[in-house]
Design a protein around this motif. Structure first.
Motif, PDB file in Angstrom:
ATOM      1  N   LEU A  94       0.829  -1.211   0.000  1.00 32.74           N
ATOM      2  CA  LEU A  94       0.000   0.000   0.000  1.00 32.74           C
ATOM      3  C   LEU A  94       0.867   1.267   0.000  1.00 32.74           C
ATOM      4  O   LEU A  94       0.604   2.218  -0.748  1.00 32.74           O
ATOM      5  N   THR A  95       1.887   1.275   0.824  1.00 35.77           N
ATOM      6  CA  THR A  95       2.778   2.434   0.908  1.00 35.77           C
ATOM      7  C   THR A  95       3.499   2.638  -0.411  1.00 35.77           C
ATOM      8  O   THR A  95       3.593   3.764  -0.919  1.00 35.77           O
ATOM      9  N   ARG A  96       3.990   1.566  -0.984  1.00 37.03           N
ATOM     10  CA  ARG A  96       4.708   1.625  -2.253  1.00 37.03           C
ATOM     11  C   ARG A  96       3.795   2.132  -3.363  1.00 37.03           C
ATOM     12  O   ARG A  96       4.182   2.985  -4.173  1.00 37.03           O
ATOM     13  N   GLU A  97       2.582   1.633  -3.396  1.00 37.08           N
ATOM     14  CA  GLU A  97       1.619   2.064  -4.414  1.00 37.08           C
ATOM     15  C   GLU A  97       1.309   3.554  -4.263  1.00 37.08           C
ATOM     16  O   GLU A  97       1.242   4.280  -5.250  1.00 37.08           O
ATOM     17  N   GLU A  98       1.145   3.988  -3.027  1.00 37.45           N
ATOM     18  CA  GLU A  98       0.885   5.411  -2.767  1.00 37.45           C
ATOM     19  C   GLU A  98       2.061   6.277  -3.238  1.00 37.45           C
ATOM     20  O   GLU A  98       1.873   7.301  -3.885  1.00 37.45           O
ATOM     21  N   ILE A  99       3.270   5.858  -2.952  1.00 35.10           N
ATOM     22  CA  ILE A  99       4.463   6.603  -3.372  1.00 35.10           C
ATOM     23  C   ILE A  99       4.540   6.673  -4.892  1.00 35.10           C
ATOM     24  O   ILE A  99       4.776   7.730  -5.475  1.00 35.10           O
ATOM     25  N   ILE A 100       4.319   5.554  -5.530  1.00 36.28           N
ATOM     26  CA  ILE A 100       4.393   5.519  -6.988  1.00 36.28           C
ATOM     27  C   ILE A 100       3.307   6.391  -7.608  1.00 36.28           C
ATOM     28  O   ILE A 100       3.558   7.122  -8.572  1.00 36.28           O
ATOM     29  N   ASN A 101       2.108   6.347  -7.047  1.00 35.37           N
ATOM     30  CA  ASN A 101       1.031   7.215  -7.550  1.00 35.37           C
ATOM     31  C   ASN A 101       1.396   8.690  -7.403  1.00 35.37           C
ATOM     32  O   ASN A 101       1.149   9.492  -8.310  1.00 35.37           O
ATOM     33  N   GLN A 102       1.984   9.055  -6.268  1.00 34.88           N
ATOM     34  CA  GLN A 102       2.408  10.447  -6.071  1.00 34.88           C
ATOM     35  C   GLN A 102       3.475  10.836  -7.082  1.00 34.88           C
ATOM     36  O   GLN A 102       3.466  11.948  -7.616  1.00 34.88           O
ATOM     37  N   MET A 103       4.388   9.924  -7.371  1.00 35.08           N
ATOM     38  CA  MET A 103       5.440  10.206  -8.349  1.00 35.08           C
ATOM     39  C   MET A 103       4.851  10.397  -9.739  1.00 35.08           C
ATOM     40  O   MET A 103       5.259  11.284 -10.481  1.00 35.08           O
ATOM     41  N   GLU A 104       3.892   9.543 -10.095  1.00 34.25           N
ATOM     42  CA  GLU A 104       3.264   9.666 -11.405  1.00 34.25           C
ATOM     43  C   GLU A 104       2.518  10.984 -11.536  1.00 34.25           C
ATOM     44  O   GLU A 104       2.584  11.642 -12.572  1.00 34.25           O
ATOM     45  N   VAL A 105       1.813  11.377 -10.487  1.00 31.91           N
ATOM     46  CA  VAL A 105       1.074  12.640 -10.515  1.00 31.91           C
ATOM     47  C   VAL A 105       2.040  13.822 -10.620  1.00 31.91           C
ATOM     48  O   VAL A 105       1.826  14.745 -11.400  1.00 31.91           O
ATOM     49  N   SER A 106       3.121  13.777  -9.872  1.00 34.10           N
ATOM     50  CA  SER A 106       4.064  14.897  -9.898  1.00 34.10           C
ATOM     51  C   SER A 106       4.812  14.988 -11.216  1.00 34.10           C
ATOM     52  O   SER A 106       5.265  16.052 -11.606  1.00 34.10           O
ATOM     53  N   ARG A 107       4.917  13.881 -11.927  1.00 37.44           N
ATOM     54  CA  ARG A 107       5.609  13.887 -13.221  1.00 37.44           C
ATOM     55  C   ARG A 107       4.636  14.003 -14.386  1.00 37.44           C
ATOM     56  O   ARG A 107       5.017  13.846 -15.524  1.00 37.44           O
ATOM     57  N   GLY A 108       3.382  14.220 -14.113  1.00 37.41           N
ATOM     58  CA  GLY A 108       2.404  14.392 -15.175  1.00 37.41           C
ATOM     59  C   GLY A 108       1.708  13.107 -15.563  1.00 37.41           C
ATOM     60  O   GLY A 108       1.126  13.021 -16.626  1.00 37.41           O
ATOM     61  N   GLY A 109       1.787  12.102 -14.717  1.00 33.90           N
ATOM     62  CA  GLY A 109       1.071  10.860 -14.978  1.00 33.90           C
ATOM     63  C   GLY A 109       1.758   9.993 -16.007  1.00 33.90           C
ATOM     64  O   GLY A 109       2.871  10.236 -16.432  1.00 33.90           O
ATOM     65  N   GLY A 110       1.079   8.949 -16.387  1.00 36.84           N
ATOM     66  CA  GLY A 110       1.604   8.073 -17.430  1.00 36.84           C
ATOM     67  C   GLY A 110       2.633   7.099 -16.917  1.00 36.84           C
ATOM     68  O   GLY A 110       2.711   6.799 -15.739  1.00 36.84           O
ATOM     69  N   ASP A 111       3.411   6.602 -17.867  1.00 45.33           N
ATOM     70  CA  ASP A 111       4.401   5.571 -17.568  1.00 45.33           C
ATOM     71  C   ASP A 111       5.800   6.144 -17.417  1.00 45.33           C
ATOM     72  O   ASP A 111       6.774   5.470 -17.699  1.00 45.33           O
ATOM     73  N   ALA A 112       5.908   7.383 -16.986  1.00 45.67           N
ATOM     74  CA  ALA A 112       7.209   8.037 -16.916  1.00 45.67           C
ATOM     75  C   ALA A 112       8.064   7.509 -15.775  1.00 45.67           C
ATOM     76  O   ALA A 112       9.276   7.622 -15.803  1.00 45.67           O
ATOM     77  N   PHE A 113       7.444   6.913 -14.772  1.00 45.91           N
ATOM     78  CA  PHE A 113       8.197   6.464 -13.606  1.00 45.91           C
ATOM     79  C   PHE A 113       9.179   5.362 -13.978  1.00 45.91           C
ATOM     80  O   PHE A 113       8.827   4.388 -14.613  1.00 45.91           O
ATOM     81  N   LEU A 114      10.397   5.542 -13.601  1.00 48.40           N
ATOM     82  CA  LEU A 114      11.460   4.559 -13.809  1.00 48.40           C
ATOM     83  C   LEU A 114      11.585   4.144 -15.271  1.00 48.40           C
ATOM     84  O   LEU A 114      11.784   2.970 -15.585  1.00 48.40           O
ATOM     85  N   GLY A 115      11.418   5.093 -16.151  1.00 45.94           N
ATOM     86  CA  GLY A 115      11.596   4.812 -17.565  1.00 45.94           C
ATOM     87  C   GLY A 115      10.575   3.844 -18.120  1.00 45.94           C
ATOM     88  O   GLY A 115      10.850   3.079 -19.024  1.00 45.94           O
ATOM     89  N   GLY A 116       9.356   3.842 -17.575  1.00 51.32           N
ATOM     90  CA  GLY A 116       8.300   2.998 -18.085  1.00 51.32           C
ATOM     91  C   GLY A 116       8.305   1.600 -17.495  1.00 51.32           C
ATOM     92  O   GLY A 116       7.689   0.695 -18.044  1.00 51.32           O
TER      93      GLY A 116
END
Length: 132
Positions: A94-116
């Protein structure tokens, strides 16, 4: 003996003295106002520099806290869940999912996190992917 100018001469001298005194008082008032203005501007400049220094401190502290948070989030994301019991693993997920969601939102969404690399999220996002 003749009097020297009479009462009129004293009156003129007295008026001249009063004029000089008023002029000196006005000059003194202007000098005092100029000194006050100079002191006020020096005080304002001192407060401006203190405020700027305080702003720099606050900004540095915010950057430090952001780096700490990022490091903590990074550590959570890449923890090894194989050593966790069921409750700890669920909390981690749950914590990991929340962190990843926050990262996606801050980067404009999509698959940008960790190079897709969305396969890190697990679940439905890995359907259809083949890991070699």
């Amino acid at each position: 003996m003749k009097k020297r100018g009479g009462v009129g001469a004293y009156k003129e001298e007295l008026c001249a003295i009063i004029k000089i005194k008023k002029a000196l008082a006005a000059e003194h008032k202007e000098e005092k106002a100029a000194r006050w203005s100079e002191l006020k501007s020096m005080e304002d400049e001192k407060w401006r520099s203190k405020l700027a220094a305080e702003d720099r401190k606050v900004n540095a502290e915010e950057r430090r806290l952001a780096k700490e948070k990022k490091a903590e989030e990074h550590a959570i994301i890449f923890m090894d869940p194989n050593t966790m019991d069921a409750k700890a693993r669920r909390y981690w997920e749950l914590t990991r999912e929340e962190i990843i969601n926050q990262m996606e939102v801050s980067r404009g969404g999509g698959d940008a996190f960790l190079g897709g690399c969305d396969y890190l999220l697990g679940g439905d996002r890995t359907e259809g992917l083949e890991f070699v």
